[in-house]
Design a protein around this motif. Sequence first.
Motif, PDB file in Angstrom:
ATOM      1  N   PRO A 156       1.307  -1.053  -0.293  1.00 25.16           N
ATOM      2  CA  PRO A 156      -0.011  -0.192   0.122  1.00 25.16           C
ATOM      3  C   PRO A 156       0.819   1.374   0.134  1.00 25.16           C
ATOM      4  O   PRO A 156       1.944   1.046   0.609  1.00 25.16           O
ATOM      5  N   LEU A 157       0.520   2.226  -0.857  1.00 25.88           N
ATOM      6  CA  LEU A 157       0.998   3.692  -0.923  1.00 25.88           C
ATOM      7  C   LEU A 157       0.394   4.422  -0.207  1.00 25.88           C
ATOM      8  O   LEU A 157      -0.778   5.029   0.713  1.00 25.88           O
ATOM      9  N   TRP A 158       1.406   4.825   1.141  1.00 26.18           N
ATOM     10  CA  TRP A 158       1.108   5.629   2.563  1.00 26.18           C
ATOM     11  C   TRP A 158       1.635   7.466   1.765  1.00 26.18           C
ATOM     12  O   TRP A 158       2.500   7.980   1.925  1.00 26.18           O
ATOM     13  N   GLU A 159       0.202   7.821   1.491  1.00 27.18           N
ATOM     14  CA  GLU A 159       0.633   9.653   1.305  1.00 27.18           C
ATOM     15  C   GLU A 159       0.269  10.258   1.680  1.00 27.18           C
ATOM     16  O   GLU A 159      -1.234  10.528   2.922  1.00 27.18           O
ATOM     17  N   ILE A 160       0.951  11.513   1.681  1.00 24.71           N
ATOM     18  CA  ILE A 160       0.926  12.231   3.072  1.00 24.71           C
ATOM     19  C   ILE A 160       0.880  13.506   2.051  1.00 24.71           C
ATOM     20  O   ILE A 160       1.955  14.166   1.513  1.00 24.71           O
ATOM     21  N   PRO A 161      -0.533  14.139   1.969  1.00 30.94           N
ATOM     22  CA  PRO A 161      -0.441  15.589   0.906  1.00 30.94           C
ATOM     23  C   PRO A 161       0.191  16.631   1.706  1.00 30.94           C
ATOM     24  O   PRO A 161      -0.236  16.892   2.343  1.00 30.94           O
ATOM     25  N   LEU A 162       0.906  17.469   0.804  1.00 28.83           N
ATOM     26  CA  LEU A 162       1.122  18.906   1.167  1.00 28.83           C
ATOM     27  C   LEU A 162       1.111  20.037   0.363  1.00 28.83           C
ATOM     28  O   LEU A 162       0.696  19.501  -0.831  1.00 28.83           O
ATOM     29  N   PRO A 163       0.548  20.827   0.889  1.00 27.71           N
ATOM     30  CA  PRO A 163      -0.257  21.995   0.850  1.00 27.71           C
ATOM     31  C   PRO A 163       1.642  22.979  -0.329  1.00 27.71           C
ATOM     32  O   PRO A 163       2.475  22.338  -0.331  1.00 27.71           O
ATOM     33  N   TRP A 164       0.848  23.425  -1.602  1.00 27.62           N
ATOM     34  CA  TRP A 164       1.945  24.136  -2.359  1.00 27.62           C
ATOM     35  C   TRP A 164       1.679  26.088  -2.251  1.00 27.62           C
ATOM     36  O   TRP A 164       0.067  26.275  -2.764  1.00 27.62           O
ATOM     37  N   PRO A 165       1.948  26.697  -1.775  1.00 26.44           N
ATOM     38  CA  PRO A 165       3.740  26.146  -1.609  1.00 26.44           C
ATOM     39  C   PRO A 165       3.265  25.944   0.368  1.00 26.44           C
ATOM     40  O   PRO A 165       2.196  25.837  -0.094  1.00 26.44           O
ATOM     41  N   LYS A 219       5.284  25.434   3.892  1.00 29.82           N
ATOM     42  CA  LYS A 219       6.340  26.131   4.682  1.00 29.82           C
ATOM     43  C   LYS A 219       6.334  24.984   5.567  1.00 29.82           C
ATOM     44  O   LYS A 219       5.700  24.372   5.540  1.00 29.82           O
ATOM     45  N   ASN A 220       7.862  24.649   6.155  1.00 29.36           N
ATOM     46  CA  ASN A 220       8.049  24.381   6.875  1.00 29.36           C
ATOM     47  C   ASN A 220       7.551  23.252   7.976  1.00 29.36           C
ATOM     48  O   ASN A 220       7.411  22.078   8.516  1.00 29.36           O
ATOM     49  N   GLU A 221       6.325  24.143   8.747  1.00 27.13           N
ATOM     50  CA  GLU A 221       5.714  23.557   9.926  1.00 27.13           C
ATOM     51  C   GLU A 221       4.982  22.880   8.740  1.00 27.13           C
ATOM     52  O   GLU A 221       4.140  21.784   9.964  1.00 27.13           O
ATOM     53  N   GLU A 222       4.784  22.939   8.052  1.00 29.14           N
ATOM     54  CA  GLU A 222       2.886  22.085   7.541  1.00 29.14           C
ATOM     55  C   GLU A 222       3.395  20.744   7.420  1.00 29.14           C
ATOM     56  O   GLU A 222       2.884  20.299   7.319  1.00 29.14           O
ATOM     57  N   TYR A 223       4.729  20.932   6.873  1.00 32.00           N
ATOM     58  CA  TYR A 223       4.853  20.073   6.769  1.00 32.00           C
ATOM     59  C   TYR A 223       5.333  19.116   7.537  1.00 32.00           C
ATOM     60  O   TYR A 223       5.284  17.798   8.004  1.00 32.00           O
ATOM     61  N   GLU A 224       6.070  19.587   8.415  1.00 32.39           N
ATOM     62  CA  GLU A 224       6.297  18.953  10.217  1.00 32.39           C
ATOM     63  C   GLU A 224       4.860  18.650  10.539  1.00 32.39           C
ATOM     64  O   GLU A 224       5.254  16.708  10.577  1.00 32.39           O
ATOM     65  N   LEU A 225       4.042  19.371  10.423  1.00 30.68           N
ATOM     66  CA  LEU A 225       2.772  18.689  11.364  1.00 30.68           C
ATOM     67  C   LEU A 225       1.885  17.495  10.247  1.00 30.68           C
ATOM     68  O   LEU A 225       1.514  16.623  10.633  1.00 30.68           O
ATOM     69  N   ALA A 226       2.413  17.868   8.785  1.00 32.83           N
ATOM     70  CA  ALA A 226       1.472  16.639   8.158  1.00 32.83           C
ATOM     71  C   ALA A 226       2.117  15.131   8.931  1.00 32.83           C
ATOM     72  O   ALA A 226       1.787  14.035   8.713  1.00 32.83           O
ATOM     73  N   MET A 227       4.316  15.246   8.759  1.00 31.44           N
ATOM     74  CA  MET A 227       4.793  14.227   9.155  1.00 31.44           C
ATOM     75  C   MET A 227       4.179  13.515  10.495  1.00 31.44           C
ATOM     76  O   MET A 227       4.295  12.678  10.336  1.00 31.44           O
ATOM     77  N   SER A 228       4.063  14.441  11.272  1.00 31.48           N
ATOM     78  CA  SER A 228       3.639  14.588  12.417  1.00 31.48           C
ATOM     79  C   SER A 228       2.673  13.675  12.733  1.00 31.48           C
ATOM     80  O   SER A 228       1.985  12.015  13.046  1.00 31.48           O
ATOM     81  N   ARG A 229       1.214  13.624  11.826  1.00 33.06           N
ATOM     82  CA  ARG A 229       0.242  13.173  11.675  1.00 33.06           C
ATOM     83  C   ARG A 229       0.497  11.699  10.713  1.00 33.06           C
ATOM     84  O   ARG A 229      -0.099  10.916  11.490  1.00 33.06           O
ATOM     85  N   ALA A 230       1.151  11.722  10.243  1.00 28.78           N
ATOM     86  CA  ALA A 230       1.380  10.040   9.607  1.00 28.78           C
ATOM     87  C   ALA A 230       1.975   9.441  11.052  1.00 28.78           C
ATOM     88  O   ALA A 230       1.800   7.964  10.372  1.00 28.78           O
ATOM     89  N   CYS A 231       2.716   9.130  11.490  1.00 23.32           N
ATOM     90  CA  CYS A 231       3.659   8.968  12.109  1.00 23.32           C
ATOM     91  C   CYS A 231       2.658   8.747  13.261  1.00 23.32           C
ATOM     92  O   CYS A 231       2.830   6.813  13.633  1.00 23.32           O
ATOM     93  N   THR A 232       1.786   9.518  14.056  1.00 20.73           N
ATOM     94  CA  THR A 232       0.637   9.408  14.690  1.00 20.73           C
ATOM     95  C   THR A 232       0.039   7.225  13.858  1.00 20.73           C
ATOM     96  O   THR A 232       0.033   6.522  14.763  1.00 20.73           O
TER      97      THR A 232
END
Length: 239
Positions: free
Chosen positions: A64-73, A75-88
């Motif tokens: 399975p593909l675990w996709e982490i959607p990121l907005p464009w542009p 921000k680093n804070e948005e990236y880290e929040l998305a990654m944190s949710r994926a880790c949880t």
Amino acid sequence: MKPKVLVSWSSGKDSAWTLHLLRQQNEVEVVGLLTTMNEHFQRVAMHSTRRALVQAQAQAAGLPLWEIPLPWPCKNEEYELAMSRACTKAVEQGITAIAFGDLFLEDVRKYREDRLKDTGLQPLFPVWGLNTKELIEEMLDAGLRARIVCIDPKKLPANFAGQDISRELLALFPLGTDPCGENGEFHTFVHGGPMFSSAIPIQSGEVVTRDGFVFADVLPSGLPGEYQHQLAHLGQALL
């Protein structure tokens, strides 16, 4: 029961080889491919791989593909929040580690270790410290097929973009170029190899320069001609 692991998936050769090694070693169970996706353009960052092709890779890998959607542009804070949710989410599903395809850049490794600290997930580095000249030879011997899709023209001539890595191509690299591109010389899209059940049919798209990098678009093969034409021009706008 083996520990459950996600592989950080860029669509390139080093993450693909990480998957291959983990399966060969048979000490963990790889349960998915984790990738960040530009939500607006539907492409993987830096490699600029189309979402449909990453999905094809996951299917060929049987994962399975675990996709982490990121907005464009983004921000680093948005990236880290998305990654944190994926880790949880990963921890909730009993996953204990994320494997990365990093080879020798200490700052990159430290960044990953810092980001996973206190998440409940362990960072794994299966290809870390391997000799990159020997590694690329091993990849080619195993039948890995990787298309160069992004080049830093300050480090590698732009005409290498859009070509598959081969011994003949590697022999033409300028002196000092890392054969695996670990210093940022180039990035790849893997469309065949021992980690896949079958090769992924692709066609070459347009080559464009954006933000100081040269991108060679890759298209899924076998699509109707009219749709393929529309997709190619859409890709030019997004690259």
